[in-house]
Write a protein that holds these residues in place. Structure first.
Motif, mmCIF file in Angstrom:
data_model
loop_
_atom_site.group_PDB
_atom_site.id
_atom_site.type_symbol
_atom_site.label_atom_id
_atom_site.label_comp_id
_atom_site.label_asym_id
_atom_site.label_seq_id
_atom_site.Cartn_x
_atom_site.Cartn_y
_atom_site.Cartn_z
ATOM 1 N N ALA A 1 0.835 -1.205 0.000
ATOM 2 C CA ALA A 1 0.000 0.000 0.000
ATOM 3 C C ALA A 1 0.869 1.255 0.000
ATOM 4 C CB ALA A 1 -0.948 -0.008 1.202
ATOM 5 N N SER A 2 1.948 1.243 0.758
ATOM 6 C CA SER A 2 2.860 2.390 0.784
ATOM 7 C C SER A 2 3.523 2.585 -0.573
ATOM 8 C CB SER A 2 3.948 2.199 1.843
ATOM 9 O OG SER A 2 3.404 2.213 3.132
ATOM 10 N N LEU B 1 6.588 9.525 -6.418
ATOM 11 C CA LEU B 1 7.949 9.970 -6.081
ATOM 12 C C LEU B 1 8.982 9.137 -6.830
ATOM 13 C CD1 LEU B 1 7.718 10.500 -2.211
ATOM 14 C CD2 LEU B 1 7.900 12.265 -3.971
ATOM 15 N N ARG B 2 8.754 7.839 -6.861
ATOM 16 C CA ARG B 2 9.698 6.940 -7.534
ATOM 17 C C ARG B 2 9.737 7.246 -9.027
ATOM 18 N NH1 ARG B 2 9.715 0.368 -7.089
ATOM 19 N NH2 ARG B 2 11.892 0.113 -7.643
ATOM 20 N N ARG B 3 8.574 7.434 -9.624
ATOM 21 C CA ARG B 3 8.505 7.736 -11.060
ATOM 22 C C ARG B 3 9.196 9.055 -11.391
ATOM 23 N NH1 ARG B 3 2.290 6.111 -11.680
ATOM 24 N NH2 ARG B 3 2.541 3.871 -11.881
ATOM 25 N N GLN B 4 9.189 9.980 -10.440
ATOM 26 C CA GLN B 4 9.835 11.286 -10.641
ATOM 27 C C GLN B 4 11.338 11.205 -10.382
ATOM 28 O OE1 GLN B 4 7.606 13.641 -7.828
ATOM 29 N NE2 GLN B 4 5.976 14.100 -9.300
ATOM 30 N N GLY B 5 11.836 10.005 -10.052
ATOM 31 C CA GLY B 5 13.263 9.842 -9.794
ATOM 32 C C GLY B 5 13.682 10.277 -8.404
ATOM 33 N N GLU C 1 13.483 10.170 -1.356
ATOM 34 C CA GLU C 1 12.217 10.552 -0.727
ATOM 35 C C GLU C 1 11.242 9.373 -0.697
ATOM 36 O OE1 GLU C 1 13.794 12.285 -3.115
ATOM 37 O OE2 GLU C 1 13.492 14.441 -2.872
ATOM 38 N N TYR C 2 11.211 8.640 -1.796
ATOM 39 C CA TYR C 2 10.356 7.449 -1.891
ATOM 40 C C TYR C 2 10.708 6.453 -0.783
ATOM 41 C CZ TYR C 2 8.662 3.014 -3.938
ATOM 42 O OH TYR C 2 8.072 1.790 -4.154
ATOM 43 N N GLU C 3 12.000 6.136 -0.665
ATOM 44 C CA GLU C 3 12.429 5.176 0.345
ATOM 45 C C GLU C 3 12.196 5.700 1.760
ATOM 46 O OE1 GLU C 3 16.381 3.895 -0.714
ATOM 47 O OE2 GLU C 3 15.622 2.739 -2.424
ATOM 48 N N ALA C 4 12.347 7.011 1.964
ATOM 49 C CA ALA C 4 12.089 7.599 3.282
ATOM 50 C C ALA C 4 10.618 7.438 3.672
ATOM 51 C CB ALA C 4 12.495 9.072 3.297
ATOM 52 N N LYS C 5 9.717 7.644 2.713
ATOM 53 C CA LYS C 5 8.279 7.472 2.986
ATOM 54 C C LYS C 5 7.974 6.011 3.286
ATOM 55 C CE LYS C 5 6.720 11.670 2.442
ATOM 56 N NZ LYS C 5 6.135 12.392 3.561
ATOM 57 N N LEU C 6 8.573 5.097 2.514
ATOM 58 C CA LEU C 6 8.356 3.669 2.776
ATOM 59 C C LEU C 6 8.854 3.300 4.172
ATOM 60 C CD1 LEU C 6 9.355 1.910 -0.589
ATOM 61 C CD2 LEU C 6 7.080 2.588 0.199
#
Length: 146
Positions: A38-39, A46-50, A54-59
């Motif tokens: 879900a996360s 964020l991941r698609r934007q490279g 930030e993506y990994e921090a949110k996960l």
């Protein structure tokens, strides 16, 4: 392929509140991974934007229990490297929990599977390549788990 993820001393200190001595069941581990699904969906933009950091921090923020207690599993899932092997390992863990097999027997089974998957081709170039593994997403779709 990335090396197995280990926590740094700073991360261990940060995670003291999230690291547990409790051994989780296969079902609990699978639930943590499903929660991370879900996360991943929520933050995929964020991941698609490279914006990988930030993506990994949110996960990490939303899946601290998985991150701190099973860092390699967290990393593999974040990098979309989980496949049907994950579910096979969970099934073996369930069988151990039910007392159907011992940890040693499960280890032997894993060794036999890996042997039959990789050794014939290593010994003989004419041997058929190992059967492709279903990705995590493909396995979930096939098993109706989405």
């Amino acid at each position: 392929m990335s090396a197995a993820r280990e926590l740094t001393p700073e991360e261990v200190a940060e995670g003291r509140r999230g690291i547990t001595d409790e051994l989780l069941t296969a079902t609990q581990i699978q639930a943590l991974v499903k929660r991370m699904d879900a996360s991943k969906t929520k933050w995929r933009k964020l991941r698609r934007q490279g914006k990988t950091a930030e993506y990994e921090a949110k996960l990490k923020e939303e899946n601290e229990s998985l991150y701190f207690n099973y860092p390699s599993l967290f990393q593999m899932h974040a990098e979309d490297r989980l496949d049907q092997t994950f579910f096979e390992m969970l099934q073996l863990k369930r069988r151990i929990e039910k007392g159907e097999i011992t940890a040693e027997q499960a280890s032997t089974l894993v060794g036999q599977q890996l042997f039959s998957r990789f050794v014939p081709q290593a010994l003989s170039p004419s041997a058929p390549p190992p059967a492709p593994r279903l990705s995590y997403e493909e396995y979930c779709r096939q098993m109706g788990q989405e």
